[in-house]
Design an enzyme around this catalytic site. Structure first.
Site, PDB file in Angstrom:
ATOM      1  N   SER A 146      -3.011  -6.010   6.271  1.00  0.00           N
ATOM      2  CA  SER A 146      -3.080  -7.122   5.307  1.00  0.00           C
ATOM      3  C   SER A 146      -3.142  -8.408   6.084  1.00  0.00           C
ATOM      4  O   SER A 146      -2.535  -8.525   7.168  1.00  0.00           O
ATOM      5  CB  SER A 146      -1.831  -7.112   4.427  1.00  0.00           C
ATOM      6  OG  SER A 146      -1.733  -8.320   3.713  1.00  0.00           O
ATOM      7  N   TYR A 161       7.328  -7.109   4.619  1.00  0.00           N
ATOM      8  CA  TYR A 161       5.926  -6.664   4.566  1.00  0.00           C
ATOM      9  C   TYR A 161       5.120  -7.342   5.674  1.00  0.00           C
ATOM     10  O   TYR A 161       4.386  -6.683   6.413  1.00  0.00           O
ATOM     11  CB  TYR A 161       5.370  -7.012   3.189  1.00  0.00           C
ATOM     12  CG  TYR A 161       3.951  -6.567   2.908  1.00  0.00           C
ATOM     13  CD1 TYR A 161       3.650  -5.226   2.691  1.00  0.00           C
ATOM     14  CD2 TYR A 161       2.916  -7.486   2.830  1.00  0.00           C
ATOM     15  CE1 TYR A 161       2.355  -4.823   2.403  1.00  0.00           C
ATOM     16  CE2 TYR A 161       1.620  -7.097   2.529  1.00  0.00           C
ATOM     17  CZ  TYR A 161       1.343  -5.760   2.316  1.00  0.00           C
ATOM     18  OH  TYR A 161       0.063  -5.354   2.022  1.00  0.00           O
TER      19      TYR A 161
HETATM   20  P1  NDP Z   1      -0.377   0.904  -4.475  1.00  0.00           P
HETATM   21  O1  NDP Z   1       1.019   0.452  -4.699  1.00  0.00           O
HETATM   22  O2  NDP Z   1      -1.321   0.924  -5.612  1.00  0.00           O
HETATM   23  O3  NDP Z   1      -0.391   2.361  -3.808  1.00  0.00           O
HETATM   24  C1  NDP Z   1       0.449   2.627  -2.714  1.00  0.00           C
HETATM   25  C2  NDP Z   1       0.413   4.099  -2.406  1.00  0.00           C
HETATM   26  O4  NDP Z   1       1.315   4.342  -1.321  1.00  0.00           O
HETATM   27  C3  NDP Z   1       0.837   4.944  -3.582  1.00  0.00           C
HETATM   28  O5  NDP Z   1       0.049   6.124  -3.634  1.00  0.00           O
HETATM   29  C4  NDP Z   1       2.280   5.270  -3.227  1.00  0.00           C
HETATM   30  O6  NDP Z   1       2.583   6.484  -3.892  1.00  0.00           O
HETATM   31  C5  NDP Z   1       2.187   5.400  -1.713  1.00  0.00           C
HETATM   32  N1  NDP Z   1       3.483   5.258  -1.053  1.00  0.00           N
HETATM   33  C6  NDP Z   1       4.303   4.171  -1.060  1.00  0.00           C
HETATM   34  N2  NDP Z   1       5.422   4.450  -0.395  1.00  0.00           N
HETATM   35  C7  NDP Z   1       5.322   5.726   0.046  1.00  0.00           C
HETATM   36  C8  NDP Z   1       6.171   6.591   0.768  1.00  0.00           C
HETATM   37  N3  NDP Z   1       7.393   6.209   1.197  1.00  0.00           N
HETATM   38  N4  NDP Z   1       5.747   7.846   1.055  1.00  0.00           N
HETATM   39  C9  NDP Z   1       4.531   8.264   0.644  1.00  0.00           C
HETATM   40  N5  NDP Z   1       3.667   7.493  -0.054  1.00  0.00           N
HETATM   41  C10 NDP Z   1       4.083   6.238  -0.360  1.00  0.00           C
HETATM   42  O7  NDP Z   1      -0.924  -0.028  -3.277  1.00  0.00           O
HETATM   43  P2  NDP Z   1      -2.412  -0.477  -2.889  1.00  0.00           P
HETATM   44  O8  NDP Z   1      -3.391   0.581  -3.204  1.00  0.00           O
HETATM   45  O9  NDP Z   1      -2.598  -1.837  -3.400  1.00  0.00           O
HETATM   46  O10 NDP Z   1      -2.245  -0.624  -1.305  1.00  0.00           O
HETATM   47  C11 NDP Z   1      -2.842   0.247  -0.366  1.00  0.00           C
HETATM   48  C12 NDP Z   1      -2.811  -0.424   0.989  1.00  0.00           C
HETATM   49  O11 NDP Z   1      -3.549  -1.667   0.939  1.00  0.00           O
HETATM   50  C13 NDP Z   1      -1.405  -0.779   1.509  1.00  0.00           C
HETATM   51  O12 NDP Z   1      -1.334  -0.524   2.888  1.00  0.00           O
HETATM   52  C14 NDP Z   1      -1.317  -2.289   1.261  1.00  0.00           C
HETATM   53  O13 NDP Z   1      -0.416  -2.919   2.141  1.00  0.00           O
HETATM   54  C15 NDP Z   1      -2.753  -2.699   1.510  1.00  0.00           C
HETATM   55  N6  NDP Z   1      -3.089  -3.982   0.905  1.00  0.00           N
HETATM   56  C16 NDP Z   1      -3.180  -4.104  -0.465  1.00  0.00           C
HETATM   57  C17 NDP Z   1      -3.513  -5.319  -1.017  1.00  0.00           C
HETATM   58  C18 NDP Z   1      -3.671  -5.495  -2.489  1.00  0.00           C
HETATM   59  O14 NDP Z   1      -3.979  -6.633  -2.936  1.00  0.00           O
HETATM   60  N7  NDP Z   1      -3.510  -4.454  -3.323  1.00  0.00           N
HETATM   61  C19 NDP Z   1      -3.741  -6.525  -0.180  1.00  0.00           C
HETATM   62  C20 NDP Z   1      -3.649  -6.274   1.235  1.00  0.00           C
HETATM   63  C21 NDP Z   1      -3.322  -5.044   1.740  1.00  0.00           C
HETATM   64  P3  NDP Z   1       4.062   6.967  -4.313  1.00  0.00           P
HETATM   65  O15 NDP Z   1       4.773   5.757  -4.865  1.00  0.00           O
HETATM   66  O16 NDP Z   1       3.821   8.085  -5.266  1.00  0.00           O
HETATM   67  O17 NDP Z   1       4.634   7.430  -3.035  1.00  0.00           O
END
Ligand code: NDP
Length: 237
Positions: A146, A161
């Site tokens: 990010s 973060y």
């Molecule tokens: P979401 O919150 O929509 O999805 C996050 C995913 O990560 C979910 O599938 C969640 O599933 C999983 N996850 C979280 N914690 C754990 C854990 N401890 N173990 C296993 N799985 C885990 O996030 P985004 O799709 O928005 O983000 C994806 C990536 O993009 C991240 O790295 C984020 O930092 C990055 N990003 C996103 C931005 C945005 O605007 N959306 C901006 C910049 C970067 P579950 O809870 O079921 O485990």
């Protein structure tokens, strides 16, 4: 994806929803055999069903429910990935973020948990899959980062973060430097502000965020490594 991933295996963390789900679908459409993982069994199953619908006869999908902050469950993900021979493409996408506006004065607990998910899990997964990539002479590791982790524009708001994404960027550079001679490209990619559970409403479509990440899988063998990109363009560290 311009390049076919037929015969390649991929592991995508955080693939139960959001950007990770779209990445997993994109990899399967390119022909990869994709291991989909997150904590929510329902969401992971939904992604697998979406892959089967979006990529019939193309790549395959299998699922693994795990909390990658947990040592034992993380190892189960590794075992499931390596059970398929090797992992050719690793997408470290799962991440945790604290509520916007969290104070740096109260964030020590957040920081430990954030390091487990956002830095330690990507590092451990990479270490586990790299030997197979080295043996094959090919691999792609994409650390979904990010711009919040950019030191050049570092600001208050989400301290754990931001610190962990900066650390993930550092890990990216170090891994890339080590693995450059082995045909393995390692890059950090920001998907941009995307309308997901994490990003909230107003961001760009999930498909655009996923495309930003898939670009780093699709790179030619002499493509960049050790970089920080969004939409194929370098970002300041
Ligand atoms: P979401 O919150 O929509 O999805 C996050 C995913 O990560 C979910 O599938 C969640 O599933 C999983 N996850 C979280 N914690 C754990 C854990 N401890 N173990 C296993 N799985 C885990 O996030 P985004 O799709 O928005 O983000 C994806 C990536 O993009 C991240 O790295 C984020 O930092 C990055 N990003 C996103 C931005 C945005 O605007 N959306 C901006 C910049 C970067 P579950 O809870 O079921 O485990």
């Amino acid at each position: 994806m311009a390049e076919s991933l037929a015969g390649r295996t991929a592991l995508v963390t955080g693939a139960g929803r959001g950007i990770g789900r779209a990445i997993a679908i994109g990899l399967a459409q390119a022909g990869a055999d994709v291991l989909v993982t997150a904590r929510s069994a329902d969401e992971v199953a939904y992604t697998v069903a979406a892959i089967e619908a979006a990529a019939p006869g193309a790549g395959k999908a299998s699922m693994m429910t795990a909390d990658i902050a947990d040592n034992r469950q993380r190892q189960q993900v590794i075992d499931a990935g390596l059970a398929r021979g090797r992992v050719d493409v690793l997408i470290n996408n799962a991440a945790t973020v604290e509520p916007l506006g969290a104070s740096a004065a109260i964030w020590a607990g957040d920081l430990r948990q954030a390091f487990e998910v956002n830095v330690i899990a990507p590092a451990v997964l990479a270490a586990a899959v790299v030997p197979g990539m080295v043996a094959a002479g090919w691999g792609r590791i994409v650390n979904v980062s990010s711009e919040s982790g950019s030191l050049a524009s570092m600001d208050a708001g989400t301290p754990a973060y931001s610190v962990t994404k900066a650390a993930l960027n550092a890990l990216t550079r170090i891994l890339a430097a080590e693995l450059r001679p082995d045909g393995i490209l390692v890059n950090a990619v920001c998907p941009g502000w995307v309308a997901t559970d994490m990003g909230g409403p107003g961001g760009r479509p999930v498909a655009d965020g996923a495309a930003s990440v898939l670009w780093a899988v699709d790179l030619p063998d002499d493509g960049p490594t050790g970089g920080f990109f969004r939409d194929g363009q370098p970002l300041p560290w």
